[in-house]
Motif scaffolding. Sequence first.
Motif, PDB file in Angstrom:
ATOM      1  N   SER A  19      -4.943   6.696   0.858  1.00 20.41           N
ATOM      2  CA  SER A  19      -5.345   8.004   0.376  1.00 20.41           C
ATOM      3  C   SER A  19      -5.554   7.982  -1.144  1.00 20.41           C
ATOM      4  CB  SER A  19      -4.268   9.005   0.802  1.00 20.41           C
ATOM      5  OG  SER A  19      -4.430  10.199   0.113  1.00 20.41           O
ATOM      6  N   ALA A  20      -4.633   7.345  -1.877  1.00 19.32           N
ATOM      7  CA  ALA A  20      -4.757   7.293  -3.345  1.00 19.32           C
ATOM      8  C   ALA A  20      -5.984   6.479  -3.756  1.00 19.32           C
ATOM      9  CB  ALA A  20      -3.492   6.687  -3.953  1.00 19.32           C
ATOM     10  N   VAL A  21      -6.235   5.403  -3.055  1.00 22.78           N
ATOM     11  CA  VAL A  21      -7.375   4.552  -3.394  1.00 22.78           C
ATOM     12  C   VAL A  21      -8.685   5.282  -3.079  1.00 22.78           C
ATOM     13  CG1 VAL A  21      -8.585   2.417  -2.787  1.00 22.78           C
ATOM     14  CG2 VAL A  21      -6.116   2.373  -3.227  1.00 22.78           C
ATOM     15  N   HIS A  22      -8.742   5.943  -1.926  1.00 23.64           N
ATOM     16  CA  HIS A  22      -9.947   6.712  -1.591  1.00 23.64           C
ATOM     17  C   HIS A  22     -10.220   7.765  -2.668  1.00 23.64           C
ATOM     18  CE1 HIS A  22     -10.921   5.984   2.911  1.00 23.64           C
ATOM     19  NE2 HIS A  22     -10.445   4.895   2.366  1.00 23.64           N
ATOM     20  N   GLN A  23      -9.182   8.480  -3.057  1.00 25.58           N
ATOM     21  CA  GLN A  23      -9.381   9.532  -4.059  1.00 25.58           C
ATOM     22  C   GLN A  23      -9.833   8.934  -5.382  1.00 25.58           C
ATOM     23  OE1 GLN A  23      -9.345  12.839  -3.287  1.00 25.58           O
ATOM     24  NE2 GLN A  23     -10.340  12.965  -5.287  1.00 25.58           N
ATOM     25  N   ALA A  24      -9.285   7.777  -5.734  1.00 24.40           N
ATOM     26  CA  ALA A  24      -9.682   7.121  -6.993  1.00 24.40           C
ATOM     27  C   ALA A  24     -11.166   6.753  -6.959  1.00 24.40           C
ATOM     28  CB  ALA A  24      -8.822   5.881  -7.237  1.00 24.40           C
ATOM     29  N   VAL A  25     -11.636   6.284  -5.808  1.00 22.60           N
ATOM     30  CA  VAL A  25     -13.069   5.945  -5.692  1.00 22.60           C
ATOM     31  C   VAL A  25     -13.920   7.196  -5.891  1.00 22.60           C
ATOM     32  CG1 VAL A  25     -14.882   5.171  -4.107  1.00 22.60           C
ATOM     33  CG2 VAL A  25     -12.720   3.907  -4.247  1.00 22.60           C
ATOM     34  N   ILE A  26     -13.541   8.273  -5.222  1.00 17.76           N
ATOM     35  CA  ILE A  26     -14.298   9.529  -5.360  1.00 17.76           C
ATOM     36  C   ILE A  26     -14.291   9.986  -6.816  1.00 17.76           C
ATOM     37  CG2 ILE A  26     -14.344  11.988  -4.727  1.00 17.76           C
ATOM     38  CD1 ILE A  26     -15.133  10.294  -2.402  1.00 17.76           C
ATOM     39  N   ASP A  27     -13.120   9.922  -7.459  1.00 15.55           N
ATOM     40  CA  ASP A  27     -13.034  10.346  -8.864  1.00 15.55           C
ATOM     41  C   ASP A  27     -13.933   9.497  -9.743  1.00 15.55           C
ATOM     42  OD1 ASP A  27     -11.159  12.174  -8.065  1.00 15.55           O
ATOM     43  OD2 ASP A  27      -9.430  11.055  -8.838  1.00 15.55           O
ATOM     44  N   LEU A  28     -13.897   8.197  -9.540  1.00 13.36           N
ATOM     45  CA  LEU A  28     -14.715   7.324 -10.393  1.00 13.36           C
ATOM     46  C   LEU A  28     -16.198   7.521 -10.120  1.00 13.36           C
ATOM     47  CD1 LEU A  28     -12.558   4.060 -10.396  1.00 13.36           C
ATOM     48  CD2 LEU A  28     -12.904   5.640 -12.292  1.00 13.36           C
ATOM     49  N   LEU A  29     -16.547   7.715  -8.856  1.00 11.99           N
ATOM     50  CA  LEU A  29     -17.956   7.989  -8.527  1.00 11.99           C
ATOM     51  C   LEU A  29     -18.415   9.264  -9.225  1.00 11.99           C
ATOM     52  CD1 LEU A  29     -18.248   7.302  -4.676  1.00 11.99           C
ATOM     53  CD2 LEU A  29     -19.593   6.193  -6.457  1.00 11.99           C
ATOM     54  N   ILE A  42     -10.333   0.903 -10.123  1.00  9.77           N
ATOM     55  CA  ILE A  42      -9.902   1.736  -8.997  1.00  9.77           C
ATOM     56  C   ILE A  42      -8.381   1.653  -8.846  1.00  9.77           C
ATOM     57  CG2 ILE A  42     -10.015   2.005  -6.482  1.00  9.77           C
ATOM     58  CD1 ILE A  42     -12.939   0.781  -6.725  1.00  9.77           C
ATOM     59  N   ALA A  43      -7.851   0.426  -8.948  1.00 13.30           N
ATOM     60  CA  ALA A  43      -6.399   0.220  -8.791  1.00 13.30           C
ATOM     61  C   ALA A  43      -5.639   1.002  -9.857  1.00 13.30           C
ATOM     62  CB  ALA A  43      -6.074  -1.264  -8.877  1.00 13.30           C
ATOM     63  N   GLN A  44      -6.132   0.926 -11.087  1.00 12.76           N
ATOM     64  CA  GLN A  44      -5.442   1.619 -12.171  1.00 12.76           C
ATOM     65  C   GLN A  44      -5.420   3.127 -11.927  1.00 12.76           C
ATOM     66  OE1 GLN A  44      -7.194   1.306 -16.074  1.00 12.76           O
ATOM     67  NE2 GLN A  44      -5.206   1.508 -17.074  1.00 12.76           N
ATOM     68  N   ARG A  45      -6.562   3.641 -11.561  1.00 14.20           N
ATOM     69  CA  ARG A  45      -6.649   5.087 -11.342  1.00 14.20           C
ATOM     70  C   ARG A  45      -5.772   5.529 -10.173  1.00 14.20           C
ATOM     71  NH1 ARG A  45     -10.615   8.946 -13.545  1.00 14.20           N
ATOM     72  NH2 ARG A  45     -10.002  10.873 -12.554  1.00 14.20           N
ATOM     73  N   ALA A  46      -5.689   4.679  -9.133  1.00 15.48           N
ATOM     74  CA  ALA A  46      -4.908   5.040  -7.944  1.00 15.48           C
ATOM     75  C   ALA A  46      -3.421   4.767  -8.152  1.00 15.48           C
ATOM     76  CB  ALA A  46      -5.418   4.256  -6.739  1.00 15.48           C
ATOM     77  N   GLY A  47      -3.066   4.044  -9.221  1.00 17.47           N
ATOM     78  CA  GLY A  47      -1.663   3.696  -9.436  1.00 17.47           C
ATOM     79  C   GLY A  47      -1.151   2.699  -8.413  1.00 17.47           C
ATOM     80  N   VAL A  48      -2.013   1.797  -7.993  1.00 19.64           N
ATOM     81  CA  VAL A  48      -1.574   0.745  -7.063  1.00 19.64           C
ATOM     82  C   VAL A  48      -1.933  -0.609  -7.673  1.00 19.64           C
ATOM     83  CG1 VAL A  48      -1.996   2.247  -5.066  1.00 19.64           C
ATOM     84  CG2 VAL A  48      -3.725   0.559  -5.732  1.00 19.64           C
ATOM     85  N   ASN A  49      -1.364  -1.622  -7.085  1.00 21.28           N
ATOM     86  CA  ASN A  49      -1.632  -2.966  -7.570  1.00 21.28           C
ATOM     87  C   ASN A  49      -3.001  -3.426  -7.062  1.00 21.28           C
ATOM     88  OD1 ASN A  49      -1.182  -5.727  -8.347  1.00 21.28           O
ATOM     89  ND2 ASN A  49       0.986  -5.096  -8.446  1.00 21.28           N
ATOM     90  N   HIS A  50      -3.789  -4.058  -7.927  1.00 21.95           N
ATOM     91  CA  HIS A  50      -5.133  -4.406  -7.460  1.00 21.95           C
ATOM     92  C   HIS A  50      -5.095  -5.440  -6.333  1.00 21.95           C
ATOM     93  CE1 HIS A  50      -5.683  -8.258  -9.626  1.00 21.95           C
ATOM     94  NE2 HIS A  50      -4.853  -7.722 -10.495  1.00 21.95           N
ATOM     95  N   THR A  51      -3.996  -6.215  -6.283  1.00 24.30           N
ATOM     96  CA  THR A  51      -3.894  -7.168  -5.161  1.00 24.30           C
ATOM     97  C   THR A  51      -3.802  -6.427  -3.816  1.00 24.30           C
ATOM     98  OG1 THR A  51      -1.519  -7.301  -5.517  1.00 24.30           O
ATOM     99  CG2 THR A  51      -2.859  -9.037  -6.495  1.00 24.30           C
ATOM    100  N   SER A  52      -3.189  -5.237  -3.827  1.00 22.25           N
ATOM    101  CA  SER A  52      -3.117  -4.472  -2.563  1.00 22.25           C
ATOM    102  C   SER A  52      -4.512  -4.115  -2.080  1.00 22.25           C
ATOM    103  CB  SER A  52      -2.363  -3.154  -2.729  1.00 22.25           C
ATOM    104  OG  SER A  52      -1.254  -3.291  -3.567  1.00 22.25           O
ATOM    105  N   ALA A  62     -16.563  -3.400   0.935  1.00 21.31           N
ATOM    106  CA  ALA A  62     -15.851  -2.966   2.138  1.00 21.31           C
ATOM    107  C   ALA A  62     -15.044  -1.698   1.847  1.00 21.31           C
ATOM    108  CB  ALA A  62     -14.933  -4.078   2.633  1.00 21.31           C
ATOM    109  N   LEU A  63     -14.477  -1.617   0.649  1.00 21.85           N
ATOM    110  CA  LEU A  63     -13.729  -0.414   0.276  1.00 21.85           C
ATOM    111  C   LEU A  63     -14.666   0.791   0.207  1.00 21.85           C
ATOM    112  CD1 LEU A  63     -11.452   1.328  -0.821  1.00 21.85           C
ATOM    113  CD2 LEU A  63     -11.762   0.241  -3.058  1.00 21.85           C
ATOM    114  N   LEU A  64     -15.792   0.636  -0.494  1.00 16.30           N
ATOM    115  CA  LEU A  64     -16.758   1.735  -0.587  1.00 16.30           C
ATOM    116  C   LEU A  64     -17.186   2.187   0.804  1.00 16.30           C
ATOM    117  CD1 LEU A  64     -19.205   0.870  -3.499  1.00 16.30           C
ATOM    118  CD2 LEU A  64     -17.920   2.972  -3.193  1.00 16.30           C
ATOM    119  N   ALA A  65     -17.439   1.212   1.671  1.00 16.03           N
ATOM    120  CA  ALA A  65     -17.878   1.546   3.025  1.00 16.03           C
ATOM    121  C   ALA A  65     -16.799   2.358   3.734  1.00 16.03           C
ATOM    122  CB  ALA A  65     -18.188   0.270   3.803  1.00 16.03           C
TER     123      ALA A  65
END
Lengths: 197, 197
Positions: A19-29, A42-52, A62-65
């Motif tokens: 959910s956090a990653v999806h929202q970060a993509v929408i925000d950045l878009l 995207i990772a920074q904005r979502a507050g998650v580790n980019h490896t996740s 694949a994430l955008l899709a």
Amino acid sequence: MTPKQPTPRLRKSPEQVRSAVHQAVIDLLSDPEGADLTIPAIAQRAGVNHTSIYRRWGSREALLADVVVTRLERDWPLTDTGTLRGDLTAWAQAGVASIRTPEGRLLVRAVALSMPGSTQAQGERAQHFERRIHAIEHIRQRAAARGENPPPLEQILDQLIAPLYLRAIFGIEPPATGYPELLVNRLLNNAADPATT
Amino acid sequence: MTPKQPTPRLRKSPEQVRSAVHQAVIDLLSDPEGADLTIPAIAQRAGVNHTSIYRRWGSREALLADVVVTRLERDWPLTDTGTLRGDLTAWAQAGVASIRTPEGRLLVRAVALSMPGSTQAQGERAQHFERRIHAIEHIRQRAAARGENPPPLEQILDQLIAPLYLRAIFGIEPPATGYPELLVNRLLNNAADPATT
């Protein structure tokens, strides 16, 4: 107030990460500055580790899709109205309503952006787009089961999906009234396509 | 052989710069690795100073637009065949031939990529797209001057441009034969659109 604890960054549940990653993509878009849509950003904005993100989605495409399909399936649902014309009109109405919003246009743009370059594996292309086509195929099959004679999928692509996507990508407003019905009329009036040539 | 002189990088004529930069954009768009299409990367590939690119085009989007319009105008010329049906068919034939090639698909993708984000100045959007629309408008006006009754521009957008662009963006092959004629038939058979609703 309890004293502030160190944020347990890695404790997010998979659903919270998604959910956090999806929202970060929408925000950045949506960023008016046209922020770079990179996985670290995207990772920074979502507050998650980019490896996740790499582990879960594998690639930016694949994430955008995943984001796009999830939102489109929510915004452009498939309604069973009992007739082919009704189903297609309901689908087109939801589509037109969606592309009248900035987020709806962004999503369609993201579909285009998430397409792999032409020389990359064609098999990987457009998993989201395939899923949208699958939705339309479902409407077609329901119509055929009722004894209706639906137009070929390619014709629905050309006459119903293409105008909506093009307008979203280029920011061309749909006509103010009657546009979903107009597209469906054109499509169904041409159902005998091959014979008219 | 004369002894090697220091390369006079800044001596390129404006036309040579333009040509080298255009080719660099096409090369980077075609890169199977999906190379970043940034101005420094374009400058390096073209062997020009990146400040020349900023000075001449102002932004990556404006540069992409210039490349795309130049190529599309070369590849999809406007032929005066003497009839509306003939002009539209010639245009569609050139378009279908173009999107059958990797470069043609890349150019249409580049049109989508070069669109500014939805929240940016809408006035700036799609100068290339406006120019393509202008081309179609030219076909319409020629038809009207002959006493023909061309469909509205928006209908040509929906029924002729949209299917070609969508197929290019999503890498969906056009039908093997008769596709330009099919699109034009659908468009002209619906010329009485508003009355059929």
